[in-house]
Design a protein around this motif. Sequence first.
Motif, PDB file in Angstrom:
ATOM      1  N   GLU A  13       0.870  -1.187   0.000  1.00  0.00           N
ATOM      2  CA  GLU A  13       0.000   0.000   0.000  1.00  0.00           C
ATOM      3  C   GLU A  13       0.898   1.225   0.000  1.00  0.00           C
ATOM      4  N   ASP A  14       0.681   2.149  -0.953  1.00  0.00           N
ATOM      5  CA  ASP A  14       1.528   3.332  -1.033  1.00  0.00           C
ATOM      6  C   ASP A  14       0.989   4.531  -0.244  1.00  0.00           C
ATOM      7  N   ASP A  15      -0.206   4.457   0.252  1.00  0.00           N
ATOM      8  CA  ASP A  15      -0.756   5.512   1.109  1.00  0.00           C
ATOM      9  C   ASP A  15      -0.252   5.242   2.527  1.00  0.00           C
ATOM     10  N   ALA A  16       0.748   6.012   2.952  1.00  0.00           N
ATOM     11  CA  ALA A  16       1.430   5.744   4.229  1.00  0.00           C
ATOM     12  C   ALA A  16       0.477   5.767   5.423  1.00  0.00           C
ATOM     13  N   ALA A  17      -0.445   6.716   5.453  1.00  0.00           N
ATOM     14  CA  ALA A  17      -1.367   6.808   6.595  1.00  0.00           C
ATOM     15  C   ALA A  17      -2.296   5.594   6.644  1.00  0.00           C
ATOM     16  N   ALA A  19      -1.721   2.662   5.308  1.00  0.00           N
ATOM     17  CA  ALA A  19      -0.882   1.498   5.599  1.00  0.00           C
ATOM     18  C   ALA A  19      -0.606   1.397   7.096  1.00  0.00           C
ATOM     19  N   ARG A  20      -0.266   2.530   7.742  1.00  0.00           N
ATOM     20  CA  ARG A  20      -0.012   2.519   9.201  1.00  0.00           C
ATOM     21  C   ARG A  20      -1.238   2.038   9.958  1.00  0.00           C
ATOM     22  N   THR A  21      -2.407   2.497   9.544  1.00  0.00           N
ATOM     23  CA  THR A  21      -3.649   2.085  10.198  1.00  0.00           C
ATOM     24  C   THR A  21      -3.858   0.582  10.052  1.00  0.00           C
ATOM     25  N   LEU A  22      -3.667   0.066   8.848  1.00  0.00           N
ATOM     26  CA  LEU A  22      -3.818  -1.374   8.625  1.00  0.00           C
ATOM     27  C   LEU A  22      -2.800  -2.166   9.435  1.00  0.00           C
ATOM     28  N   VAL A  23      -1.553  -1.725   9.429  1.00  0.00           N
ATOM     29  CA  VAL A  23      -0.502  -2.430  10.163  1.00  0.00           C
ATOM     30  C   VAL A  23      -0.875  -2.528  11.640  1.00  0.00           C
ATOM     31  N   ARG A  24      -1.212  -1.398  12.245  1.00  0.00           N
ATOM     32  CA  ARG A  24      -1.563  -1.397  13.682  1.00  0.00           C
ATOM     33  C   ARG A  24      -2.764  -2.283  13.960  1.00  0.00           C
ATOM     34  N   SER A  25      -3.765  -2.192  13.117  1.00  0.00           N
ATOM     35  CA  SER A  25      -4.983  -2.972  13.330  1.00  0.00           C
ATOM     36  C   SER A  25      -4.713  -4.472  13.232  1.00  0.00           C
ATOM     37  N   PHE A  26      -3.930  -4.888  12.246  1.00  0.00           N
ATOM     38  CA  PHE A  26      -3.627  -6.313  12.114  1.00  0.00           C
ATOM     39  C   PHE A  26      -2.684  -6.798  13.216  1.00  0.00           C
ATOM     40  N   TYR A  31      -1.281 -10.585  14.074  1.00  0.00           N
ATOM     41  CA  TYR A  31      -0.552 -10.819  12.830  1.00  0.00           C
ATOM     42  C   TYR A  31       0.824 -10.167  12.994  1.00  0.00           C
ATOM     43  N   ARG A  32       1.823 -10.759  12.369  1.00  0.00           N
ATOM     44  CA  ARG A  32       3.105 -10.079  12.218  1.00  0.00           C
ATOM     45  C   ARG A  32       3.020  -9.439  10.845  1.00  0.00           C
ATOM     46  N   VAL A  33       3.237  -8.136  10.751  1.00  0.00           N
ATOM     47  CA  VAL A  33       2.947  -7.403   9.519  1.00  0.00           C
ATOM     48  C   VAL A  33       4.215  -6.816   8.905  1.00  0.00           C
ATOM     49  N   LEU A  34       4.357  -7.034   7.611  1.00  0.00           N
ATOM     50  CA  LEU A  34       5.398  -6.406   6.798  1.00  0.00           C
ATOM     51  C   LEU A  34       4.701  -5.400   5.888  1.00  0.00           C
ATOM     52  N   HIS A  35       5.367  -4.278   5.622  1.00  0.00           N
ATOM     53  CA  HIS A  35       4.761  -3.267   4.754  1.00  0.00           C
ATOM     54  C   HIS A  35       5.721  -2.911   3.628  1.00  0.00           C
ATOM     55  N   ALA A  36       5.186  -2.856   2.421  1.00  0.00           N
ATOM     56  CA  ALA A  36       5.930  -2.394   1.249  1.00  0.00           C
ATOM     57  C   ALA A  36       5.053  -1.371   0.538  1.00  0.00           C
ATOM     58  N   SER A  37       5.682  -0.356  -0.020  1.00  0.00           N
ATOM     59  CA  SER A  37       4.900   0.651  -0.748  1.00  0.00           C
ATOM     60  C   SER A  37       5.027   0.480  -2.257  1.00  0.00           C
ATOM     61  N   SER A  38       5.768  -0.550  -2.687  1.00  0.00           N
ATOM     62  CA  SER A  38       5.929  -0.806  -4.123  1.00  0.00           C
ATOM     63  C   SER A  38       6.198  -2.287  -4.357  1.00  0.00           C
ATOM     64  N   GLN A  39       6.136  -2.688  -5.619  1.00  0.00           N
ATOM     65  CA  GLN A  39       6.415  -4.074  -5.962  1.00  0.00           C
ATOM     66  C   GLN A  39       7.876  -4.410  -5.672  1.00  0.00           C
TER      67      GLN A  39
END
Length: 180
Positions: A13-17, A19-26, A31-39
């Motif tokens: 997800e490239d929308d940082a805000a 993405a942060r919300t999803l990460v915290r919620s999961f 869940y252990r969450v990894l975040h990438a903003s691009s392929q």
Amino acid sequence: MQSEEPRLLLIIEDDAAFARTLVRSFERRNYRVLHASSQDEATALLEEHSPGYAVVDLKLHGNTSGLACVQMLHQYDPEMLIVVLTGFASINTAVEAIKLGAIQYLAKPSNTDDIEAAFAHVAGNTEVELTNRSTSIKTLEWERIHAVLAETDFNISEAARRLGMHRRTLARKLEKQRVK
């Protein structure tokens, strides 16, 4: 489905805000969450991690299609449960996402409950209610616009040219119908 705890989820997800919300919620859901903003960032994470779940935004910065990410993730692990999120939903992109390996396709706004339910709902449902309502002209136009946008990798100028309309007209239509 991965049985290890905590469950490993990759969010592209490239929308940082958002993405942060999803990460915290999961993370609150174990869940252990990894975040990438691009392929490219996602590919680098896959060199060291093996997520069983992924959430992919359909439209990434630079007119990059999340469909390419879905294809890459499915090739990496055909068992990965992939959910596509989009503010630009269309039948065309939904069909392509499923063909490329996504298990569900959700229109924004979707929350963690919706996404987690999508992970759990892998099999098709024969009980889905069929409607007798015909598709409206506006819906057909909207789906055609999004099909052309997907074909042009979300290049508004090229999509407007292919649709035979002025770029500003297309931009106004998109802004009017935007789902966030």
